[in-house]
Enzyme design. Structure first.
Site, PDB file in Angstrom:
ATOM      1  N   TYR A  37     -45.234 110.083  26.153  1.00 10.54           N
ATOM      2  CA  TYR A  37     -45.453 111.128  25.151  1.00 10.54           C
ATOM      3  C   TYR A  37     -46.956 111.331  24.986  1.00 10.54           C
ATOM      4  O   TYR A  37     -47.651 110.467  24.463  1.00 10.54           O
ATOM      5  CB  TYR A  37     -44.783 110.708  23.842  1.00 10.54           C
ATOM      6  CG  TYR A  37     -44.927 111.641  22.664  1.00 10.54           C
ATOM      7  CD1 TYR A  37     -45.399 112.947  22.799  1.00 10.54           C
ATOM      8  CD2 TYR A  37     -44.552 111.215  21.388  1.00 10.54           C
ATOM      9  CE1 TYR A  37     -45.514 113.787  21.710  1.00 10.54           C
ATOM     10  CE2 TYR A  37     -44.662 112.049  20.286  1.00 10.54           C
ATOM     11  CZ  TYR A  37     -45.145 113.324  20.451  1.00 10.54           C
ATOM     12  OH  TYR A  37     -45.264 114.157  19.362  1.00 10.54           O
TER      13      TYR A  37
ATOM     14  N   LYS B  59     -43.152 113.838  27.806  1.00 12.93           N
ATOM     15  CA  LYS B  59     -43.225 114.908  26.815  1.00 12.93           C
ATOM     16  C   LYS B  59     -44.674 115.373  26.784  1.00 12.93           C
ATOM     17  O   LYS B  59     -45.560 114.652  26.322  1.00 12.93           O
ATOM     18  CB  LYS B  59     -42.781 114.415  25.433  1.00 12.93           C
ATOM     19  CG  LYS B  59     -42.901 115.475  24.347  1.00 12.93           C
ATOM     20  CD  LYS B  59     -42.504 114.931  22.979  1.00 12.93           C
ATOM     21  CE  LYS B  59     -42.705 115.996  21.904  1.00 12.93           C
ATOM     22  NZ  LYS B  59     -42.364 115.483  20.552  1.00 12.93           N
TER      23      LYS B  59
END
Length: 290
Positions: free
Chosen positions: A132, A160
């Protein structure tokens, strides 16, 4: 592995405590409206102000309520590698299908430090993991070259990408190929990232418009680019409104306006300012959400 419309679900509070009843209702709202996976304890879930006990309990409640209908991807990131390993292991034991690990924040590791951090967690816990990258919050940018080094690990399955940069997302796609999936971390560029080869979105907007976010992803995957483009442009204003102040303050207010849970957030977050609440209310009325 984890693709489509994935919601970064809010954590509802009531009088300072996690509101488990409302959390279960929010899970049902998501599944009923086509959401492909659920992320508890992410940025939008206020993970940074949950105690360890609360963090585990939120994951447990979501896993129980989902009951294997869609994947549950638990937020397990930390700026301590040892702690990230422990939290990720706990999530696995609680039945999570995967983990989302934000880059270590505040201590500003080098690219080598980031590589070693993620590799250590992936080596320690046999659970599918999503990197992320959100430098606007963490103060560090996980560069495409580092992502490429990590993409060969069998337990690292996706990233992400929340830099807001199509260039960086494209560089990750170019360097990694099909080794890992790229998921948009920003609702307003989901379609462009998917057009470049991304596989979906971890969405804030899906908290209030899950059907529409899911329909956008589905339309693109079905080759219906006209409908995907229509939904992309349609969702743009409401998606931008979710960041009228720091996330998750606006989306918590929006979910509350829909009557689904309290707008309560934990300090140091504060309720949405009155002027911004008025703007958000007007936008939600435009979308006939209230």
């Amino acid at each position: 592995m984890f693709q489509g419309s994935i919601v970064a679900i809010v954590t509802p509070f009531k009088n300072g405590a996690v509101d488990e009843e409302k959390l279960r209702e929010l899970v049902e709202f998501q599944i009923e409206n086509g959401t492909d996976a659920i992320v508890p304890c992410g940025t939008t879930g206020e993970s940074s102000t949950l105690s360890y006990v609360e963090h585990d309990r939120v994951i447990q409640v979501v896993v129980e309520q989902v009951n294997k209908r869609v994947p549950v991807i638990a937020g397990t990131g930390s700026n301590s590698t040892h702690e990230a390993i422990e939290i990720t292991q706990h999530a696995k034991e609680l039945g999570a299908d995967g983990a989302l690990l934000v880059t270590p924040y505040y201590n500003k590791p080098s690219q080598e430090g980031l590589f070693r951090h993620y590799k250590a967690v992936a080596d320690a816990v046999a659970l599918p993991q999503i990197l992320y990258n959100v430098p606007g919050r963490t103060g560090v940018n996980l560069l495409p070259e580092t992502v490429a080094r990590l993409s060969v690990h069998q337990n690292i399955v996706a990233i992400k990408e929340a830099t807001g940069s199509l260039q960086q997302a494209s560089e990750v796609l170019a360097l990694c190929g099909d080794k890992i999936d790229v998921l948009s971390g920003d609702d307003f560029i989901t379609l462009p990232i998917m057009a470049a080869g991304g596989k979906g979105v971890i969405s804030v907007t899906a908290n209030i418009m899950p059907k529409e976010v899911s329909s956008l992803v589905d339309a693109f995957n079905a080759g219906n680019l006209e409908e995907a483009r229509r939904l992309h442009l349609y969702l743009l204003k409401i998606s931008n409104a979710m960041f009228i102040e720091s996330n998750p303050v606006p989306v918590k207010a929006a979910v509350s306006l829909m009557g689904k849970c309290s707008s309560e957030v934990r300090l140091p977050l504060a309720p949405l300012m009155e002027a911004n609440l008025a703007k958000l209310t007007a936008i939600m009325k435009e979308y006939k959400l209230i």
